[in-house]
Design an enzyme around this catalytic site. Sequence first.
Site, short mmCIF file in Angstrom:
data_model
loop_
_atom_site.label_atom_id
_atom_site.label_comp_id
_atom_site.label_asym_id
_atom_site.label_seq_id
_atom_site.Cartn_x
_atom_site.Cartn_y
_atom_site.Cartn_z
N ASN A 23 0.81 -1.30 0.02
CA ASN A 23 0.03 0.14 -0.13
C ASN A 23 0.71 1.10 -0.18
O ASN A 23 0.45 2.24 -0.03
CB ASN A 23 -0.97 -0.09 1.31
CG ASN A 23 -2.12 -0.97 1.03
OD1 ASN A 23 -2.38 -1.38 -0.28
ND2 ASN A 23 -2.80 -1.35 2.14
N ARG A 93 -7.95 -1.38 -8.45
CA ARG A 93 -8.31 -0.22 -8.21
C ARG A 93 -7.47 1.01 -8.04
O ARG A 93 -7.39 2.14 -8.35
CB ARG A 93 -9.19 -0.19 -6.90
CG ARG A 93 -10.35 -0.74 -7.25
CD ARG A 93 -11.31 -0.77 -5.77
NE ARG A 93 -12.74 -1.59 -6.11
CZ ARG A 93 -13.88 -0.85 -6.57
NH1 ARG A 93 -13.65 0.26 -6.92
NH2 ARG A 93 -14.90 -1.65 -6.80
N CYS A 117 -10.56 -5.48 -5.57
CA CYS A 117 -11.30 -6.33 -4.62
C CYS A 117 -12.67 -5.98 -4.54
O CYS A 117 -13.26 -4.69 -4.37
CB CYS A 117 -10.82 -6.23 -2.99
SG CYS A 117 -9.30 -6.91 -2.81
N ARG A 122 -16.24 1.87 -3.47
CA ARG A 122 -14.74 2.52 -3.25
C ARG A 122 -14.92 3.29 -4.56
O ARG A 122 -13.78 3.43 -5.41
CB ARG A 122 -13.64 1.27 -3.50
CG ARG A 122 -13.67 0.69 -2.18
CD ARG A 122 -12.70 -0.54 -2.72
NE ARG A 122 -11.52 -0.62 -1.40
CZ ARG A 122 -10.65 -1.37 -1.73
NH1 ARG A 122 -10.33 -1.98 -2.83
NH2 ARG A 122 -9.52 -1.48 -0.75
N VAL A 124 -14.23 6.76 -7.10
CA VAL A 124 -13.06 7.53 -7.52
C VAL A 124 -13.72 8.96 -7.50
O VAL A 124 -12.76 9.87 -7.95
CB VAL A 124 -12.49 7.16 -8.94
CG1 VAL A 124 -11.96 5.74 -8.86
CG2 VAL A 124 -13.62 7.31 -9.97
N SER A 164 -9.99 9.56 3.03
CA SER A 164 -9.81 8.73 2.00
C SER A 164 -8.29 8.63 1.79
O SER A 164 -7.70 9.69 1.28
CB SER A 164 -10.31 9.24 0.70
OG SER A 164 -9.92 8.31 -0.59
N VAL A 165 -7.66 7.46 2.12
CA VAL A 165 -6.36 7.42 1.62
C VAL A 165 -5.82 7.67 0.12
O VAL A 165 -5.00 8.44 0.05
CB VAL A 165 -5.62 6.09 2.27
CG1 VAL A 165 -4.45 5.81 1.66
CG2 VAL A 165 -5.88 5.71 3.40
#
Length: 424
Positions: A23, A93, A117, A122, A124, A164-165
């Site tokens: 990550n 993603r 996943c 999730r 954008v 949001s990362v």
Amino acid sequence: MDKFRVYGQSRLSGSVNISGAKNAALPILFAAILATEPVKLTNVPELKDIETTLNILRQLGVIANRDETGAVLLDASNINHFTAPYELVKTMRASIWALAPLVARFHQGQVSLPGGCSIGARPVDLHISGLEKLGADIVLEEGYVKAQVSDRLVGTRIVIEKVSVGATLSIMMAATLAKGTTVIENAAREPEIVDTADFLNKMGAKITGAGSDHITIEGVERLTGCEHSVVPDRIETGTFLIAAAISGGRVVCQNTKADTLDAVIDKLREAGAQVDVTENSITLDMLGNRPKAVNIRTAPHPGFPTDMQAQFTLLNMVAEGTSIITETIFENRFMHIPELIRMGGKAEIEGNTAVCHGVEQLSGTEVIATDLRASISLVLAGCIATGETIVDRIYHIDRGYEHIEDKLRGLGAKIERFSGSDEA
């Protein structure tokens, strides 16, 4: 399609070297698009998602290779394509991270709407709105997010609507080459954001505040080359600590950092584990004992990480007592629970909450992996269950765990990979 066959009732003990964090490696690889000179990255794990990212970069015109030491060498000085195509993007993603550096450096870019996943929404949208606030014109056409800007992006104050990362990383990357100063409010605080900021700063960016909810980026005209080592994978670390905790074992995780895992270590100690930390290692010893049930509520960093929820669900399935697990980050992230119930676990799901009732023993059977973290929990369940467990769709595991069966064997697991066509 590959599967794992796992023979159970193993006590998992020994030492394991932790890989670089996927990550962190993924956004760092995409951030290399911003550099006009070569970049060298070490501690980059060998994973399916990493290879997909390198192929996307090659498609754009980046020279991307691993040397004999495993280091990744990137040269983005001659990028000549600005599209990340569907055939590469569809599996991952994280490929949306190609858009921000392309627009920042080349004033254009398009990325196919990504896959990855299947754990709920999730979107954008937060990436897109952040780039728009920096001045990019963005349209969605024919399955692609297409962005362009007539000149450089322009710094501004951006309040991210929901922590949001991914969006924090996109905005931070784009802002490095923008005119003026960008301030990100309600920024995500994950260690992987800090590592990406460190990498960008080594290339000449001016980023302060990474790791807090307030990040400031002073734009510069160009970024240059550098060398950088990716931080250790805190989720892999936590996964191997769980392996010891559920099996009564003792595991030493080497080449890792405890300060990124405070919430996880606190819960492991609450479950009855003895946990000792040094600067570069974490040791967990269950002293042969069964864990105690612990309540879990996922939250953005520094809270309890959603990527450790499935592993702790397994721990609670075999623990003494009853526990409540609340998932606040992603919807639809309890898909491992029906599979664990098939192995003899006891739990009820209501909305974003699961109640687990610990049982003394799980039983091996055939189970299906549904996403990256769910799949590893099923493999670990197989390690401690009676009999034999078959885990299907393990390509999810290959996306995020480097050499997983070798590492588990090193701890005493009895596990083998086989092709589905070999089953008979």
